[in-house]
Design a protein around this motif. Structure first.
Motif, PDB file in Angstrom:
ATOM      1  N   LEU A  39     -16.937   0.415  -1.646  1.00 14.50           N
ATOM      2  CA  LEU A  39     -18.050  -0.457  -2.035  1.00 14.50           C
ATOM      3  C   LEU A  39     -19.226   0.414  -2.437  1.00 14.50           C
ATOM      4  O   LEU A  39     -19.622   1.316  -1.690  1.00 14.50           O
ATOM      5  CB  LEU A  39     -18.434  -1.381  -0.875  1.00 14.50           C
ATOM      6  CG  LEU A  39     -19.596  -2.325  -1.114  1.00 14.50           C
ATOM      7  CD1 LEU A  39     -19.264  -3.348  -2.195  1.00 14.50           C
ATOM      8  CD2 LEU A  39     -20.000  -3.040   0.182  1.00 14.50           C
ATOM      9  N   TYR A  65     -17.253  -3.408  -6.110  1.00 19.46           N
ATOM     10  CA  TYR A  65     -16.173  -3.197  -5.145  1.00 19.46           C
ATOM     11  C   TYR A  65     -14.904  -2.796  -5.875  1.00 19.46           C
ATOM     12  O   TYR A  65     -14.506  -3.435  -6.859  1.00 19.46           O
ATOM     13  CB  TYR A  65     -15.925  -4.462  -4.322  1.00 19.46           C
ATOM     14  CG  TYR A  65     -14.801  -4.321  -3.314  1.00 19.46           C
ATOM     15  CD1 TYR A  65     -14.939  -3.499  -2.211  1.00 19.46           C
ATOM     16  CD2 TYR A  65     -13.605  -5.010  -3.486  1.00 19.46           C
ATOM     17  CE1 TYR A  65     -13.914  -3.350  -1.292  1.00 19.46           C
ATOM     18  CE2 TYR A  65     -12.573  -4.872  -2.571  1.00 19.46           C
ATOM     19  CZ  TYR A  65     -12.738  -4.042  -1.468  1.00 19.46           C
ATOM     20  OH  TYR A  65     -11.715  -3.900  -0.561  1.00 19.46           O
ATOM     21  N   ASP A  66     -14.269  -1.740  -5.393  1.00 21.52           N
ATOM     22  CA  ASP A  66     -13.014  -1.245  -5.953  1.00 21.52           C
ATOM     23  C   ASP A  66     -11.895  -1.592  -4.975  1.00 21.52           C
ATOM     24  O   ASP A  66     -11.816  -1.027  -3.874  1.00 21.52           O
ATOM     25  CB  ASP A  66     -13.098   0.273  -6.172  1.00 21.52           C
ATOM     26  CG  ASP A  66     -11.920   0.806  -6.973  1.00 21.52           C
ATOM     27  OD1 ASP A  66     -10.951   0.042  -7.178  1.00 21.52           O
ATOM     28  OD2 ASP A  66     -11.967   1.975  -7.405  1.00 21.52           O
ATOM     29  N   LYS A  67     -11.035  -2.524  -5.365  1.00 24.96           N
ATOM     30  CA  LYS A  67      -9.971  -2.970  -4.473  1.00 24.96           C
ATOM     31  C   LYS A  67      -8.934  -1.893  -4.241  1.00 24.96           C
ATOM     32  O   LYS A  67      -8.363  -1.790  -3.152  1.00 24.96           O
ATOM     33  CB  LYS A  67      -9.303  -4.222  -5.045  1.00 24.96           C
ATOM     34  CG  LYS A  67     -10.194  -5.451  -5.058  1.00 24.96           C
ATOM     35  CD  LYS A  67      -9.429  -6.661  -5.546  1.00 24.96           C
ATOM     36  CE  LYS A  67     -10.317  -7.904  -5.536  1.00 24.96           C
ATOM     37  NZ  LYS A  67      -9.583  -9.109  -6.017  1.00 24.96           N
ATOM     38  N   GLU A  68      -8.643  -1.100  -5.272  1.00 24.99           N
ATOM     39  CA  GLU A  68      -7.610  -0.076  -5.128  1.00 24.99           C
ATOM     40  C   GLU A  68      -8.030   1.013  -4.142  1.00 24.99           C
ATOM     41  O   GLU A  68      -7.265   1.409  -3.266  1.00 24.99           O
ATOM     42  CB  GLU A  68      -7.299   0.538  -6.494  1.00 24.99           C
ATOM     43  CG  GLU A  68      -6.727  -0.471  -7.503  1.00 24.99           C
ATOM     44  CD  GLU A  68      -6.445   0.178  -8.835  1.00 24.99           C
ATOM     45  OE1 GLU A  68      -6.747   1.389  -8.972  1.00 24.99           O
ATOM     46  OE2 GLU A  68      -5.925  -0.510  -9.728  1.00 24.99           O
ATOM     47  N   SER A  83     -12.113  -2.992   3.686  1.00 23.93           N
ATOM     48  CA  SER A  83     -10.927  -3.774   3.391  1.00 23.93           C
ATOM     49  C   SER A  83     -11.289  -5.033   2.614  1.00 23.93           C
ATOM     50  O   SER A  83     -12.442  -5.499   2.628  1.00 23.93           O
ATOM     51  CB  SER A  83     -10.204  -4.141   4.690  1.00 23.93           C
ATOM     52  OG  SER A  83     -11.035  -4.955   5.506  1.00 23.93           O
ATOM     53  N   THR A  84     -10.304  -5.585   1.946  1.00 23.52           N
ATOM     54  CA  THR A  84     -10.523  -6.834   1.199  1.00 23.52           C
ATOM     55  C   THR A  84     -10.834  -7.994   2.131  1.00 23.52           C
ATOM     56  O   THR A  84     -11.565  -8.915   1.766  1.00 23.52           O
ATOM     57  CB  THR A  84      -9.278  -7.145   0.365  1.00 23.52           C
ATOM     58  OG1 THR A  84      -8.122  -7.193   1.226  1.00 23.52           O
ATOM     59  CG2 THR A  84      -9.056  -6.081  -0.703  1.00 23.52           C
ATOM     60  N   THR A  85     -10.270  -7.953   3.332  1.00 24.53           N
ATOM     61  CA  THR A  85     -10.577  -9.009   4.316  1.00 24.53           C
ATOM     62  C   THR A  85     -12.042  -8.967   4.721  1.00 24.53           C
ATOM     63  O   THR A  85     -12.693 -10.006   4.850  1.00 24.53           O
ATOM     64  CB  THR A  85      -9.681  -8.838   5.552  1.00 24.53           C
ATOM     65  OG1 THR A  85      -8.316  -8.861   5.156  1.00 24.53           O
ATOM     66  CG2 THR A  85      -9.936  -9.962   6.540  1.00 24.53           C
ATOM     67  N   GLU A 143     -10.626   0.669  -2.099  1.00 26.42           N
ATOM     68  CA  GLU A 143     -11.314   0.036  -0.976  1.00 26.42           C
ATOM     69  C   GLU A 143     -12.669   0.696  -0.735  1.00 26.42           C
ATOM     70  O   GLU A 143     -13.019   1.074   0.389  1.00 26.42           O
ATOM     71  CB  GLU A 143     -10.459   0.076   0.287  1.00 26.42           C
ATOM     72  CG  GLU A 143      -9.229  -0.801   0.222  1.00 26.42           C
ATOM     73  CD  GLU A 143      -8.510  -0.892   1.552  1.00 26.42           C
ATOM     74  OE1 GLU A 143      -8.834  -0.076   2.451  1.00 26.42           O
ATOM     75  OE2 GLU A 143      -7.640  -1.765   1.711  1.00 26.42           O
ATOM     76  N   TYR A 181     -14.478  -7.547   2.886  1.00 25.88           N
ATOM     77  CA  TYR A 181     -15.312  -7.829   1.704  1.00 25.88           C
ATOM     78  C   TYR A 181     -15.349  -9.317   1.385  1.00 25.88           C
ATOM     79  O   TYR A 181     -16.288  -9.785   0.738  1.00 25.88           O
ATOM     80  CB  TYR A 181     -14.788  -7.047   0.508  1.00 25.88           C
ATOM     81  CG  TYR A 181     -15.612  -7.223  -0.741  1.00 25.88           C
ATOM     82  CD1 TYR A 181     -16.871  -6.639  -0.860  1.00 25.88           C
ATOM     83  CD2 TYR A 181     -15.136  -7.996  -1.810  1.00 25.88           C
ATOM     84  CE1 TYR A 181     -17.633  -6.810  -2.001  1.00 25.88           C
ATOM     85  CE2 TYR A 181     -15.891  -8.167  -2.962  1.00 25.88           C
ATOM     86  CZ  TYR A 181     -17.136  -7.575  -3.050  1.00 25.88           C
ATOM     87  OH  TYR A 181     -17.896  -7.750  -4.180  1.00 25.88           O
ATOM     88  N   ALA A 182     -14.331 -10.070   1.829  1.00 27.36           N
ATOM     89  CA  ALA A 182     -14.325 -11.517   1.580  1.00 27.36           C
ATOM     90  C   ALA A 182     -15.459 -12.226   2.299  1.00 27.36           C
ATOM     91  O   ALA A 182     -15.805 -13.357   1.929  1.00 27.36           O
ATOM     92  CB  ALA A 182     -12.980 -12.107   2.005  1.00 27.36           C
TER      93      ALA A 182
END
Length: 920
Positions: free
Chosen positions: A378, A371-374, A678-680, A376, A682-683
Motif C-alpha cells: 500500500l 494498492y498493489d494486490k500482487e 493483505s487483501t482481507t 500486497e 485492505y477490504a
C-alpha cells in the motif's frame, strides 16, 4: 528635681550577647548557597522582604525567557518552520468544515466559496489527478498571503464518511477522525435552518433568560436563545460533544445565510415600507449573531468566541461580512466574498488537538493512495505532520486497517510547495531522482502483539484458574491424580517439593491435588444472572426484553443494597464462594499480584514500571526532536553532522550514535510504501475516503492491561439500559479503536487494591476501567461507545463515557466484594446468636476464621455453630444492639476479558479466541 536622671550602677543586669551574626541557622545555610530559592511570594524574611528582593529578579528572568522565545520564533520564521513542521518545510494548513445544523450541504457550499478566489487549486480523490466533483480534499493557494496562504479544505461529509456509512452515528465517527488531523475546524451554523419543534437540544438557553421581561445587555426584552435553538440539530450537538471529549483543534464559528431576506405576505398586507423591512432583517441578523457568539463562548471559551458571518445565498455576488465586535452596524465590503474569512484563517494561530500537537508521533494525511494486490503493498502520499520527525523503522498504524511495517519512504514533489535554498537547487538539478529511505527490519519492533511465554521458565501465568473454565472440565469427570503433596497445595506449589522431606509429611495432611482443583473450579451456582446480552446474539426479542428488564432490576437492587448476596437454603456457601477470601483490612492487607493469574495473562506483556518506561521513551523522543531542530530540517535518513561529507567531523563523532537514523523531517511530502497488507485487511478501507497513517512509539504494539479514568458526564448519551462490567464496548483511544470487555472499579489512591463495580457509575462519578489493549502512552483521550440493536433491528452507537488514559499495569488488583448478611436473634452484651447467614453447620465452620462487621461499626468473630440450621454464636468488640445487621465481607480478584470480533466485513466468521485482539 526636674534635671535629675537615673544612672545605672555597678550592680546593673548584664545580659549575654548573641554570638550569631544571622537570625537563625537556616538563614546561615541560605547565605552559604547550594539550594536555589524559589520565586514564591512568601520568603524567609516575610512577604514584604521577599517581594522587595525578588521582584526585580523575577522581571529580569521573565524578560530573558521572553527574548529567548522571540529569537527562536524569528529563527523558525526565517527558515519557514512552524510548530507542526519542526525542522522541515511548512505543509498546508488543514481546515475542516463541520455543519452543526440539519443539512450538511452547507459544508460543500462554504468550501466552494473559499476556493472561489484561490490562485491555484489542486483537488484530490485518492488519484493522481482529481476532479472537483468528487474531491476529498482541495488544496488552495492564495498569493496575497504568501507562505501562510496554502490551505487544504476537507469536509465532514466527504473526508472519512465512506469508511462508516450514512447516519448520525457514523457522522460522529467521521467527525472524530477528521478532528484528529485538522489544524482548524470551521463550525458552520445555518442561519436559515428549518425550524423544528423548538426543543431545548443543548439543555440550556444561550444568550437569554426565561423571563421575557428581563433584558440582556441593552437588547430587546425577548429571549434571544429561545428563538434560535433549532439551528443546532441533535446530530450537531452529539458531534460537538464527542469532539470536545476527544480534543478540539482551533475552532472558528461560521454563521452562514443560505437564503436571502424576502418580504413575507404579512409585510405586504400591512404595507410596511422597504426601509422598515430592511431594518427588521438587519435586527434579526444582529440578534442571531449575538446568539451564535454566546453559543461559541459557552462551548469553546472566551479565547475562541469570534464569529464570522457569510452569505451563501448567491456565491457570485458580494457577500456581507460582519465583524464580531461591531454588532451594531452593517459593513458592506467591496472585496471578495471570502477574502475576510480566508485572511482570518491564514493569520490566526492554529494547531491540532493538544494531545496530538504535544505528542512525539508523526502522522500523514493521504493525498494519494494505491494498492498493489500482487505485491500486497500500500502506497500513501502526503505531508509528514507532527512535532517530531518521521521514523521509517517504527511501526505505522492506519485507522480501520491495522498496524503494519514500512518498506521504504521516498521523497516526492508537490505542486503547491515552495522550495528554498538547497532543496530548490536539488529539485531543479534532478527532478526525476527521488531520495529513498529504506527501513531496516532489524531496527524495528515485531508486529506480534501477544507475548509467547516459555513454559520451561515456570512462569506464574501457567498456574491458577480462569473465569471461563467450562463445566465439563470441572472436577468429578476426569480427575488426574497428581503427586503426593500437603493438603491444599497446587501443582505450582508441589513443583518445589524437592526441597521438602517427604517422610515428614503426615498421611492425614496430604492429598493428590483434589483439594486444589476443588478450590479453583468454577461452581455452577457462581454464575448468577443467567444469560448475558452479548454472549448469546441469537436470542429472540422477547428474551432480550426480559434480560434488559432483569438488568434494570439488578442495578436497582445493587444501588439499594450494595454488594449484598443472599445464600439459598439448598446451596452451600463454602462451594459457591470457595474462591473468595476474607481480608482483615482492605487497605493494609497484603495481596500477591502474581497469585493465581488466569491463562490470558500468559499472552500479555508485564511492565516492571510503566511510568519509568514512558519517561525513558519520551526522553528519547525529545532528544530526537532536539537533534532535528539543530539540523534545521536539513537531513534525510540520518544526521548530516555524523554521516556528512566532512571527514574531520565524521572522524570526531565516530563514537556518537546517530539518533536521526531513518528519520525524515516533518513537513516533507513523501510517498510511504507499506508491506504485507493483505487483501482481507485492505477490504476494510473505503476507496472513497481519506487514509491517515501514524507512527507508533516503542512498545505501543504490545498488548497489556490498560487502565483508563472515565466518567459519564452530561455530554454522554443517556440510555435506559445500564452498562454492566464485562459488556462488549468499543474503546476509541487516541488513534486506535478496538472492542473490549472492561472491568469497572474505583480508583483508590491510598490502597493497592481497588473495589470492583458491577455497573458503570452514573451522574458524573469518576471510575476506572481495566481492559486488554495495546499499550498507549498518556496523555491520550478515551471515548467509549456501546453498540446495540434497537427494537426495530436498527444498529445504534451510544457515547456512554469519556476520559483519559491512566497507564498499563497488569499488577493492578481489582477486587470484587460480596457481603453475606445475618440478623441477631438473641443479644447479651457483646454476645449474639446470628441466623439466616448460613443454613448448615459446615458453612459456619468453613468461614469461622473470617472476621465479622456490623452496619453500626462493630467488629467480631464467629465462636461456634449452634444446631443443624446454620445458627452461630458471635462475639463482638462492643455491646451489640438487637436491630443491628451482621455482615461477612468476602473478596475475589477480577480480571478483564478479550472480546470476540469479526475477521473481515466479507466474512461472518466470529473469532472468540481468549487471546485475540483486533485493533483498528
Amino acid at each position: 528635681m526636674p534635671n535629675h536622671s537615673h544612672r545605672a550602677g555597678g550592680l546593673r543586669q548584664s545580659n549575654k550577647r548573641n554570638k550569631r551574626s544571622k537570625a537563625s541557622k537556616r538563614s546561615v545555610n541560605r547565605v552559604q548557597g547550594g539550594k536555589v530559592e524559589g520565586g514564591g511570594a512568601r520568603g524567609r524574611g516575610g512577604i514584604k522582604n521577599a517581594i522587595a528582593q525578588s521582584r526585580a529578579d523575577r522581571r529580569h528572568m521573565a524578560s530573558q525567557r521572553r527574548n529567548t522565545k522571540r529569537q527562536e520564533l524569528m529563527r523558525k520564521k526565517r527558515q519557514g518552520i512552524t510548530d507542526n513542521s519542526r525542522g522541515g518545510m511548512n505543509p498546508p494548513r488543514l481546515v475542516g468544515i463541520i455543519s452543526l445544523g440539519e443539512s450538511e450541504h452547507t459544508e460543500e457550499q462554504l468550501r466552494t466559496l473559499l476556493l472561489k478566489d484561490a490562485d491555484k487549486v489542486i483537488y484530490n480523490n485518492n488519484e493522481e489527478n482529481g476532479d472537483e466533483k468528487n474531491a476529498l480534499t482541495a488544496t488552495a493557494k492564495y498569493e496575497v498571503h504568501k507562505k501562510d496562504g496554502i490551505l487544504t479544505y476537507i469536509t465532514g461529509s466527504t473526508a472519512f464518511r465512506s469508511h462508516y456509512g450514512k447516519g448520525d452515528d457514523n457522522a460522529i465517527m467521521a467527525a472524530l477522525d477528521m478532528c484528529r488531523v485538522c489544524d482548524t475546524i470551521l463550525f458552520v451554523i445555518d442561519g436559515n435552518g428549518p425550524e423544528g419543534d423548538q426543543q431545548d437540544v443543548l439543555g440550556m438557553h444561550i444568550g437569554g433568560n426565561d423571563d421575557p421581561s428581563v433584558s440582556t445587555k441593552g437588547t430587546t426584552k425577548t429571549t434571544l436563545g429561545r428563538d434560535w435553538e433549532h439551528l443546532i440539530s441533535e446530530r450537531g450537538d452529539r458531534i460537538l460533544a464527542a469532539i470536545k471529549a476527544q480534543g478540539l483543534p482551533t475552532p472558528l464559528t461560521i454563521l452562514a445565510h443560505t437564503m436571502k431576506e424576502e418580504m413575507d405576505a404579512e409585510d405586504f398586507m400591512t404595507a410596511k415600507s422597504a426601509k422598515s423591512v430592511r431594518r427588521g432583517a438587519l435586527k434579526r441578523r444582529l440578534d442571531l449573531k449575538r446568539y451564535v457568539g454566546r453559543f461559541a463562548t459557552s462551548e469553546f471559551g472566551d479565547g475562541h468566541d469570534k464569529v464570522m458571518e457569510v452569505d451563501l445565498s448567491v456565491l457570485k455576488d458580494e457577500d456581507t461580512m460582519l465583524d464580531q465586535d461591531e454588532v451594531t452596524a452593517t459593513t458592506y465590503s467591496s472585496q471578495s466574498p471570502s477574502a475576510a474569512l480566508v485572511r482570518t484563517i491564514c493569520n490566526m494561530s492554529a494547531s491540532p488537538p493538544k494531545w496530538v500537537a504535544d505528542s512525539s508521533r508523526s502522522y500523514i494525511l493521504s493525498e494519494g493512495c494505491k494498492y498493489d494486490k500482487e505485491k500486497e503493498e500500500l502506497q500513501i502520499s502526503g505531508f509528514v505532520r507532527g512535532s517530531g520527525p518521521f521514523d521509517v523503522n517504527s511501526l505505522i498504524h492506519i485507522p480501520n486497517l491495522g498496524t503494519h511495517a514500512i518498506k521504504f519512504v521516498q521523497k516526492a514533489p508537490h505542486g503547491m510547495m515552495r522550495r528554498h535554498g538547497k532543496a530548490a537547487a536539488e529539485m531543479v538539478e534532478s527532478k526525476d531522482k527521488l531520495d529513498v529511505c529504506w527501513s531496516e527490519p532489524a531496527n524495528r519492533e515485531s508486529l506480534e502483539m501477544m507475548a509467547t511465554p516459555d513454559a520451561l521458565e515456570g512462569e506464574q501465568n501457567l498456574i491458577g484458574f480462569d473465569d471461563d473454565i467450562p463445566e465439563e472440565d470441572s472436577i468429578g469427570n476426569d480427575l488426574e491424580k497428581g503427586a503426593q503433596r500437603p493438603a491444599g497445595w497446587s501443582d505450582y506449589q508441589s513443583a518445589w517439593l524437592d526441597a521438602v522431606d517427604q517422610d515428614n509429611l503426615d498421611a492425614d495432611d496430604t492429598d493428590y491435588g483434589e483439594l486444589a482443583k476443588a478450590l479453583n473450579q468454577k461452581s455452577s451456582a457462581a454464575s448468577v444472572g443467567g444469560m448475558d446480552l452479548e454472549e448469546d446474539m441469537e436470542i429472540s426479542a422477547e428474551e432480550r426484553k426480559a434480560l434488559l428488564e432483569q438488568r434494570r432490576k439488578d442495578q436497582k437492587e445493587d444501588l439499594e443494597f450494595p454488594d449484598e448476596v443472599e445464600v439459598n437454603e439448598d446451596e452451600k456457601a463454602s462451594d459457591r464462594f470457595a474462591r473468595y477470601r476474607s481480608l482483615k483490612s482492605f487497605r493494609k492487607s497484603f495481596w500477591d499480584p502474581k497469585e493465581n493469574l488466569p491463562d490470558s495473562y500468559a499472552s500479555i506483556y508485564h511492565f516492571a514500571s510503566f511510568k519509568a518506561t514512558q519517561r525513558d521513551v519520551m526522553a528519547d523522543m525529545k532528544d530526537v526532536a532536539k537533534a532535528a531542530d539543530e539540523c534545521n530540517g536539513d537531513f534525510w535518513g540520518g544526521d548530516p553532522r555524523i554521516n556528512g561529507d566532512n571527514q574531520q567531523m565524521a572522524d570526531d563523532s565516530e563514537e556518537d550514535e546517530d539518533i536521526l537514523e531513518g528519520c525524515i523531517p516533518s513537513g516533507t511530502y513523501v510517498c510511504v510504501t507499506i508491506e504485507k497488507v493483505s487483501t482481507t485487511a485492505y477490504a476494510r478501507l473505503s476507496p472513497d475516503s481519506l487514509v491517515t497513517a501514524v507512527t507508533l512509539l516503542p512498545h505501543e504494539n504490545k498488548v497489556s492491561v490498560l487502565h483508563m479514568g472515565l466518567s459519564q458526564s452530561s455530554k454522554c448519551d443517556r440510555s435506559e439500559v445500564p452498562v454492566k462490567s464485562k459488556d462488549v464496548l468499543t474503546f476509541r483511544c487516541g488513534w486506535r479503536t478496538w472492542q473490549a470487555r472492561p472491568v469497572f472499579s474505583q480508583n483508590n489512591l491510598n490502597s493497592d487494591k481497588h473495589k470492583f463495580e458491577r455497573y458503570m457509575p452514573q451522574d458524573g462519578a469518576f471510575f476506572a476501567a481495566s481492559i486488554f489493549g495495546p499499550v498507549t502512552y498518556s496523555p491520550c483521550p478515551v471515548i467509549v461507545f456501546r453498540e446495540s440493536v434497537s427494537e426495530d433491528n436498527v444498529p445504534n452507537r451510544e457515547l456512554i463515557a469519556i476520559g483519559s488514559m491512566l497507564g498499563a499495569d497488569a499488577d493492578r488488583i481489582v477486587v470484587k466484594r460480596i457481603i453475606l448478611t445475618g440478623y441477631p436473634t438473641r443479644v447479651h452484651k457483646r454476645h449474639a446468636t446470628v441466623k439466616y447467614m448460613f443454613y448448615n453447620p459446615d458453612d459456619v465452620n468453613w468461614f469461622k476464621p473470617a472476621g465479622l462487621t456490623t452496619k453500626h461499626g462493630l467488629n467480631g468473630n464467629i465462636i461456634e455453630s449452634v444446631g443443624e440450621h446454620g445458627t452461630m454464636k458471635c462475639l463482638f468488640n462492643a455491646p451489640i444492639k438487637q436491630h443491628d445487621t451482621v455482615c461477612l465481607p468476602l473478596y475475589k480478584r477480577i480480571y478483564p476479558k478479550f472480546a470476540p470480533f469479526t475477521k473481515s466485513p466479507d466474512e461472518n466468521e466470529t473469532v472468540s479466541n481468549s487471546t485475540s485482539l483486533l485493533v483498528l
